[in-house]
Design a protein around this motif. Sequence first.
Motif, PDB file in Angstrom:
ATOM      1  N   MET A 130       0.871  -1.105  -0.122  1.00  0.00           N
ATOM      2  CA  MET A 130       0.010  -0.090  -0.056  1.00  0.00           C
ATOM      3  C   MET A 130       0.814   1.041   0.034  1.00  0.00           C
ATOM      4  N   ASN A 131       0.315   2.274  -0.565  1.00  0.00           N
ATOM      5  CA  ASN A 131       0.888   3.683  -0.628  1.00  0.00           C
ATOM      6  C   ASN A 131       0.206   4.512   0.505  1.00  0.00           C
ATOM      7  N   VAL A 132       0.586   5.647   1.116  1.00  0.00           N
ATOM      8  CA  VAL A 132      -0.099   6.181   2.050  1.00  0.00           C
ATOM      9  C   VAL A 132      -1.450   6.665   1.821  1.00  0.00           C
ATOM     10  N   ASN A 161      -2.233   6.718  13.815  1.00  0.00           N
ATOM     11  CA  ASN A 161      -1.507   7.513  13.199  1.00  0.00           C
ATOM     12  C   ASN A 161      -0.912   6.728  11.931  1.00  0.00           C
ATOM     13  N   ILE A 162      -0.782   7.329  10.557  1.00  0.00           N
ATOM     14  CA  ILE A 162      -0.612   6.764   9.573  1.00  0.00           C
ATOM     15  C   ILE A 162       0.736   7.317   8.736  1.00  0.00           C
ATOM     16  N   THR A 163       1.866   6.549   8.566  1.00  0.00           N
ATOM     17  CA  THR A 163       3.044   7.301   8.244  1.00  0.00           C
ATOM     18  C   THR A 163       3.640   6.636   6.770  1.00  0.00           C
ATOM     19  N   SER A 164       4.003   7.130   5.961  1.00  0.00           N
ATOM     20  CA  SER A 164       4.544   6.528   4.740  1.00  0.00           C
ATOM     21  C   SER A 164       6.117   5.801   5.131  1.00  0.00           C
ATOM     22  N   ALA A 165       6.443   4.761   4.587  1.00  0.00           N
ATOM     23  CA  ALA A 165       7.623   4.312   4.849  1.00  0.00           C
ATOM     24  C   ALA A 165       8.739   5.016   4.315  1.00  0.00           C
ATOM     25  N   LEU A 166       8.457   5.937   3.470  1.00  0.00           N
ATOM     26  CA  LEU A 166       9.645   7.032   3.104  1.00  0.00           C
ATOM     27  C   LEU A 166      10.000   7.828   4.134  1.00  0.00           C
ATOM     28  N   ASP A 167       8.929   8.286   4.961  1.00  0.00           N
ATOM     29  CA  ASP A 167       9.236   9.102   5.876  1.00  0.00           C
ATOM     30  C   ASP A 167      10.120   8.482   7.344  1.00  0.00           C
ATOM     31  N   ARG A 168      10.035   7.016   7.151  1.00  0.00           N
ATOM     32  CA  ARG A 168      10.838   6.374   8.344  1.00  0.00           C
ATOM     33  C   ARG A 168      12.169   6.136   7.481  1.00  0.00           C
ATOM     34  N   GLY A 169      12.561   6.550   6.587  1.00  0.00           N
ATOM     35  CA  GLY A 169      13.987   6.161   6.038  1.00  0.00           C
ATOM     36  C   GLY A 169      13.876   5.244   4.856  1.00  0.00           C
ATOM     37  N   GLY A 170      12.707   4.728   4.572  1.00  0.00           N
ATOM     38  CA  GLY A 170      12.694   3.681   3.518  1.00  0.00           C
ATOM     39  C   GLY A 170      12.853   4.222   2.162  1.00  0.00           C
TER      40      GLY A 170
END
Length: 398
Positions: A130-132, A161-170
């Motif tokens: 899934m994407n955000v 909360n919903i966070t994209s994996a890119l915001d976690r360093g993905g």
Amino acid sequence: MRRRWRLQQAAEERGAMRYCAAGPWPHGGGALTTLLLTGEVSNDPITFNTNLMGYPDRPGWLRYIQRTPYSDGVLYGSPTVENVGKPTIIEITAYNRRTFETARHNLIINIMSAEDFPLPYQAEFFIRNMNVEEMLASEVLGDFLGAVKNVWQPERLNAINITSALDRGGRVPLPINDMKEGVYVMVGADVPFSSCLREVENPQNQLRCSQEMEPVITCDKKFRTQFHIDWCKISLVDNTKQVSTFQEVIRGEGILPDGGEYKPPSDTLKSRDYYSDFLITLAVPSAIALVLFLILAYIMCCRREGVEKRNMQTPDIQLVHHSAIQKSTKELRDMSKNREIAWPLSTLPVFHPVSGEIVPPLHGDAYDNTSMPLMQTQQNLSHQTQIPQQQSAGKWYS
């Protein structure tokens, strides 16, 4: 929060954007609310700019994403405790890339406290397929919360909360096989975690995760049909067992003792003499440089060997060669000025061809040789030794 935008073409609604709110979720309170802005169907490319009123950017807890000008703009986030009771005004500006029309609206967000609905048990899932913006759709998020409720069986369940994996360093996925970025979804409930969620903490599954293998989870089939969950990245937080992390500072090694109240220097400072600093900084280096200059001048000017010492160390035959070259050069220069002078002395041999002794010139430097023919024969040179010549017949004659 999610909003869908469009610029209206009518004159009375030109540049207007209409929206409606969707929420709260059917499974609990409204910690993560979704707002959907709708309008008439249009294929015009539209981009949006969002910022907090009076500031160039959005609040830190609010995120915005829009993939392309033809896709919906998604505005989402979860406010913190510091934002409770403060109205947040978001300025939204829409740009129509085809007609160059613009529209601006203000969105007022009233944040209320959620302490009346405590959710001490929180679980964070990582969904790989899934994407955000896809996860923020009401029907998709509702299906996910329904699957979690079937596994957890809580009375109240809410998306926190919903966070994209890119915001976690993905990493950004490759554009092949319809790969997704991945999204982290945190949900909260009022009951302890179920046994299915606890299975990821057993040693066997932890070992499989360390070996980059899929853990064995019995309830994974309830999510697999729509959501691909990475169970090795699940996080379970129990706020009822958290202990305060405050620790009293114990003075010991590495901690400086208390020096008391800081006392700044007085306003009246004593004058300082900079004469000694001047001598050390400028006078001493200048004196050293002057001494070195004098030593170098003495070596370059007063310690030269001179021409006489050079001639004494040079062999006589080399000096004769050098003298002959100088005389020849002088004669050639004189001949270039007067073409009627006598035959140059440089044509005479310098050394005797047999004995090798130095042959003095025929005349001195003061001899008048203007009447001398330009070329002389061997008979005129009686003092020179004739060199035998070889005939073509092979006989020698003197």
